[in-house]
Design a protein around this motif. Structure first.
Motif, PDB file in Angstrom:
ATOM      1  N   ALA A 209       0.850  -1.182   0.000  1.00  0.00           N
ATOM      2  CA  ALA A 209       0.000   0.000   0.000  1.00  0.00           C
ATOM      3  C   ALA A 209       0.889   1.236   0.000  1.00  0.00           C
ATOM      4  O   ALA A 209       1.915   1.278   0.689  1.00  0.00           O
ATOM      5  CB  ALA A 209      -0.896   0.014   1.240  1.00  0.00           C
ATOM      6  N   LEU A 210       0.509   2.231  -0.774  1.00  0.00           N
ATOM      7  CA  LEU A 210       1.177   3.529  -0.760  1.00  0.00           C
ATOM      8  C   LEU A 210       0.198   4.524  -0.169  1.00  0.00           C
ATOM      9  O   LEU A 210      -0.887   4.738  -0.712  1.00  0.00           O
ATOM     10  CB  LEU A 210       1.580   3.938  -2.182  1.00  0.00           C
ATOM     11  CG  LEU A 210       2.543   3.002  -2.894  1.00  0.00           C
ATOM     12  CD1 LEU A 210       2.820   3.501  -4.308  1.00  0.00           C
ATOM     13  CD2 LEU A 210       3.844   2.854  -2.121  1.00  0.00           C
ATOM     14  N   GLU A 211       0.568   5.080   0.969  1.00  0.00           N
ATOM     15  CA  GLU A 211      -0.366   5.918   1.732  1.00  0.00           C
ATOM     16  C   GLU A 211       0.193   7.320   1.954  1.00  0.00           C
ATOM     17  O   GLU A 211       1.001   7.532   2.861  1.00  0.00           O
ATOM     18  CB  GLU A 211      -0.650   5.247   3.077  1.00  0.00           C
ATOM     19  CG  GLU A 211      -1.652   5.969   3.918  1.00  0.00           C
ATOM     20  CD  GLU A 211      -1.937   5.257   5.231  1.00  0.00           C
ATOM     21  OE1 GLU A 211      -2.562   5.889   6.090  1.00  0.00           O
ATOM     22  OE2 GLU A 211      -1.532   4.093   5.402  1.00  0.00           O
ATOM     23  N   PRO A 212      -0.231   8.278   1.142  1.00  0.00           N
ATOM     24  CA  PRO A 212       0.207   9.648   1.378  1.00  0.00           C
ATOM     25  C   PRO A 212      -0.413  10.184   2.678  1.00  0.00           C
ATOM     26  O   PRO A 212      -1.592   9.968   2.944  1.00  0.00           O
ATOM     27  CB  PRO A 212      -0.320  10.431   0.178  1.00  0.00           C
ATOM     28  CG  PRO A 212      -0.876   9.435  -0.776  1.00  0.00           C
ATOM     29  CD  PRO A 212      -1.081   8.159  -0.027  1.00  0.00           C
ATOM     30  N   VAL A 213       0.411  10.853   3.472  1.00  0.00           N
ATOM     31  CA  VAL A 213      -0.046  11.445   4.731  1.00  0.00           C
ATOM     32  C   VAL A 213       0.415  12.904   4.736  1.00  0.00           C
ATOM     33  O   VAL A 213       1.606  13.181   4.581  1.00  0.00           O
ATOM     34  CB  VAL A 213       0.538  10.702   5.957  1.00  0.00           C
ATOM     35  CG1 VAL A 213       0.111  11.377   7.249  1.00  0.00           C
ATOM     36  CG2 VAL A 213       0.127   9.242   5.942  1.00  0.00           C
ATOM     37  N   GLU A 214      -0.515  13.789   4.888  1.00  0.00           N
ATOM     38  CA  GLU A 214      -0.170  15.218   4.906  1.00  0.00           C
ATOM     39  C   GLU A 214       0.821  15.508   6.036  1.00  0.00           C
ATOM     40  O   GLU A 214       0.724  14.923   7.118  1.00  0.00           O
ATOM     41  CB  GLU A 214      -1.424  16.073   5.090  1.00  0.00           C
ATOM     42  CG  GLU A 214      -2.362  16.051   3.901  1.00  0.00           C
ATOM     43  CD  GLU A 214      -1.771  16.664   2.644  1.00  0.00           C
ATOM     44  OE1 GLU A 214      -0.887  17.553   2.738  1.00  0.00           O
ATOM     45  OE2 GLU A 214      -2.182  16.242   1.546  1.00  0.00           O
ATOM     46  N   GLN A 215       1.736  16.413   5.770  1.00  0.00           N
ATOM     47  CA  GLN A 215       2.772  16.747   6.750  1.00  0.00           C
ATOM     48  C   GLN A 215       2.167  17.202   8.075  1.00  0.00           C
ATOM     49  O   GLN A 215       2.665  16.843   9.144  1.00  0.00           O
ATOM     50  CB  GLN A 215       3.700  17.831   6.192  1.00  0.00           C
ATOM     51  CG  GLN A 215       4.892  18.106   7.075  1.00  0.00           C
ATOM     52  CD  GLN A 215       5.909  19.023   6.422  1.00  0.00           C
ATOM     53  OE1 GLN A 215       5.752  19.432   5.275  1.00  0.00           O
ATOM     54  NE2 GLN A 215       6.952  19.345   7.140  1.00  0.00           N
ATOM     55  N   ALA A 216       1.077  17.928   8.021  1.00  0.00           N
ATOM     56  CA  ALA A 216       0.437  18.420   9.251  1.00  0.00           C
ATOM     57  C   ALA A 216      -0.109  17.282  10.109  1.00  0.00           C
ATOM     58  O   ALA A 216      -0.241  17.430  11.325  1.00  0.00           O
ATOM     59  CB  ALA A 216      -0.686  19.395   8.898  1.00  0.00           C
ATOM     60  N   ALA A 217      -0.411  16.147   9.500  1.00  0.00           N
ATOM     61  CA  ALA A 217      -0.974  15.010  10.236  1.00  0.00           C
ATOM     62  C   ALA A 217       0.080  13.965  10.587  1.00  0.00           C
ATOM     63  O   ALA A 217      -0.216  12.999  11.278  1.00  0.00           O
ATOM     64  CB  ALA A 217      -2.077  14.364   9.403  1.00  0.00           C
ATOM     65  N   TRP A 218       1.310  14.140  10.111  1.00  0.00           N
ATOM     66  CA  TRP A 218       2.354  13.113  10.252  1.00  0.00           C
ATOM     67  C   TRP A 218       2.601  12.732  11.708  1.00  0.00           C
ATOM     68  O   TRP A 218       2.668  11.556  12.048  1.00  0.00           O
ATOM     69  CB  TRP A 218       3.645  13.603   9.613  1.00  0.00           C
ATOM     70  CG  TRP A 218       4.696  12.540   9.548  1.00  0.00           C
ATOM     71  CD1 TRP A 218       5.738  12.364  10.413  1.00  0.00           C
ATOM     72  CD2 TRP A 218       4.800  11.501   8.583  1.00  0.00           C
ATOM     73  NE1 TRP A 218       6.493  11.275  10.039  1.00  0.00           N
ATOM     74  CE2 TRP A 218       5.932  10.735   8.908  1.00  0.00           C
ATOM     75  CE3 TRP A 218       4.045  11.146   7.471  1.00  0.00           C
ATOM     76  CZ2 TRP A 218       6.319   9.627   8.170  1.00  0.00           C
ATOM     77  CZ3 TRP A 218       4.438  10.053   6.731  1.00  0.00           C
ATOM     78  CH2 TRP A 218       5.569   9.314   7.085  1.00  0.00           C
ATOM     79  N   ASN A 219       2.756  13.700  12.572  1.00  0.00           N
ATOM     80  CA  ASN A 219       3.067  13.410  13.972  1.00  0.00           C
ATOM     81  C   ASN A 219       1.993  12.547  14.617  1.00  0.00           C
ATOM     82  O   ASN A 219       2.302  11.545  15.264  1.00  0.00           O
ATOM     83  CB  ASN A 219       3.253  14.702  14.767  1.00  0.00           C
ATOM     84  CG  ASN A 219       3.774  14.427  16.165  1.00  0.00           C
ATOM     85  OD1 ASN A 219       4.855  13.875  16.325  1.00  0.00           O
ATOM     86  ND2 ASN A 219       2.996  14.796  17.172  1.00  0.00           N
TER      87      ASN A 219
END
Length: 74
Positions: free
Chosen positions: A43-53
């Motif tokens: 799976a390739l799952e993009p995660v916004e930088q603001a939500a990374w933590n």
């Protein structure tokens, strides 16, 4: 059997780049674990930088540090 989930900051990947990435990961997993490529899921799952933590760093890196085999150095 093996499932790989790659989480990353969103970047534009065209079909060719995505195919090459999936092929390289598939080959590495197949060689390391001695399994057939037909049992590997990726799976390739993009995660916004603001939500990374909240979505990745704390629950998967900090809380599961004992499972990490490569630790981020930042």
């Amino acid at each position: 059997m093996p499932h790989v989930n790659i989480k990353f900051f969103p970047v534009p990947l065209d079909r060719n780049q995505e195919s090459k990435l999936v092929a390289a990961i598939t080959e590495a997993v197949k060689n390391a674990l001695g399994c057939d490529e037909n049992v590997i899921s990726i799976a390739l799952e993009p995660v916004e930088q603001a939500a990374w933590n909240d979505r990745v760093y704390q629950p998967e890196i900090v809380a599961r540090r004992d499972l990490l085999r490569k630790v981020p150095n930042y």
